[in-house]
Design an enzyme around this catalytic site. Structure first.
Site, PDB file in Angstrom:
ATOM      1  CB  CYS A  80      28.715  23.754 -30.535  1.00  0.00           C
ATOM      2  SG  CYS A  80      30.128  24.563 -31.324  1.00  0.00           S
ATOM      3  CG  HIS A 120      30.080  19.191 -32.595  1.00  0.00           C
ATOM      4  ND1 HIS A 120      28.819  19.417 -33.116  1.00  0.00           N
ATOM      5  CD2 HIS A 120      30.738  20.371 -32.684  1.00  0.00           C
ATOM      6  CE1 HIS A 120      28.731  20.680 -33.515  1.00  0.00           C
ATOM      7  NE2 HIS A 120      29.876  21.282 -33.257  1.00  0.00           N
ATOM      8  CD  GLU A 143      27.484  16.201 -33.111  1.00  0.00           C
ATOM      9  OE1 GLU A 143      27.915  17.111 -33.841  1.00  0.00           O
ATOM     10  OE2 GLU A 143      27.288  16.340 -31.888  1.00  0.00           O
TER      11      GLU A 143
END
Length: 353
Positions: free
Chosen positions: A242, A323, A325
């Protein structure tokens, strides 16, 4: 009778209901996510922003601390069509203004038409439209928050999984906890460092990977992190997520720019230019890379072609704008962390569930 007001940069004032009292100012943005409100509200990337949920009911599965992405709520205020008592009570405990009973469809439409905008909020039994307008008058643009890194970063090094197989120096520009957890799950030792960490401090750690985290605001305001990238590019493998992608690109001859209303949600489609495969991703950013500099664009957003992945085999660099994750969101891209640790040649695979 209304007891909350939102003053918008365009001049209008929207009436609402107070669920947590107080005043706030910030950049008004929206997320399309229909789950993951706990993760979104504790995401440091929302620092200095006012978060509007486009999904109409927020709080329908309660509030559980184990889902938090940091130790506190980061948006300056929360806006929804309807908030449950659980979320309203949580915001009151955190001293974060929260309002509902307004047409969030109309509000999201204004943001899409006019872009993310400054706004002021006043909520409570004595709140008036003038109070909201006064907050708006004092509101800064995101690029003006030059010290935003200090608001979200650790102040001293924290180490997780000290006996791990691979040493990762993670520059904390507002890192989500799940990024650290994703690396620890792969048996990495993660040294979380302040956003303004010195070159000497990183050198002393002798890391296998230098990782620049996500975070809030304009990447040009993270000069120290850019300096680290410039110093270690080509010497140590580099990764970023990001804001981290933007910082790495800017440090290597690229440029960044502010988007009209950003990407925020859990259903952003991304296409890999090498395989033509499309994956769904979680995103939360208001800036993007305009020119990748010395890096190659490997992935793009299907909706607007903005860069979603940058890489350099020569320099051992891999970054993602989204992202991987994915908390909340789809798990299509978790293998990014394997790819990062593969750059060191010493990766320990994640154990199967």
């Amino acid at each position: 009778m209304s007891d909350a007001y939102v003053a918008l940069e365009g001049g209008s004032v929207v009436e609402a209901r107070c669920r947590s009292p107080g005043t706030a100012r910030g950049e008004l943005v929206f997320t399309t996510a229909y789950t993951g409100y706990e993760e979104s509200l504790t995401d440091p990337s929302y620092e200095e922003q006012i978060l509007t949920f486009s999904y109409p009911l927020i709080g329908n599965y309660g509030v559980r601390e184990e889902r938090f992405e940091s130790s506190r709520v980061h948006p300056r205020a929360v806006v929804a069509r309807e908030l449950t008592e659980d979320v309203a009570d949580w915001m009151t405990e955190e001293d974060v203004p929260a309002i509902d009973h307004l047409d969030t469809r109309d509000l999201v439409g204004e943001i899409r038409e006019g872009g993310a905008m400054k706004c002021g909020i006043a909520a409570g039994p004595d709140a008036t439209p003038a109070d909201a307008k006064a907050e708006l008058a004092d509101c800064k643009g995101m690029s003006e928050h030059t010290e935003i890194g200090e608001q979200v970063s650790v102040t001293r090094r924290k180490t997780y999984n000290p006996e791990g197989d691979t040493d990762v120096a993670l520059v904390d520009c507002g890192a989500k906890d799940s990024i650290i957890e994703s690396l620890v799950e792969r048996d990495a030792t993660v040294h979380v460092l302040p956003h303004d960490t010195s070159t000497a401090a990183v050198s002393n750690l002798e890391p296998d990977v230098l990782f620049v985290s996500n975070g809030p605001g304009d990447p040009v305001n993270f000069e120290a992190a850019q300096h680290l990238v410039s110093e270690f590019a080509g010497e140590v493998p580099l990764a970023g997520i990001c804001l981290g992608q933007q910082i790495i690109a800017a440090a290597l001859g690229g440029t960044t720019e502010k988007m009209d209303f950003g990407h925020r949600g859990v259903n952003q489609p991304v296409r890999d230019l090498r395989t033509d495969k499309v994956v769904m991703t979680t995103q939360n950013h208001g800036y993007t890379v305009a020119d990748p500099g010395r890096l190659d664009v490997t992935q793009v957003n299907v909706n607007d072609d903005t860069p979603e992945g940058l890489e350099s085999e020569e320099l051992d660099i891999i970054t993602r704008q989204y992202h991987p994750e994915a908390n909340p969101g789809p798990h299509d891209t978790l293998d990014f962390f394997d790819d990062v640790l593969d750059m060191t040649g010493r990766r320990t695979p994640v154990a199967a569930d």
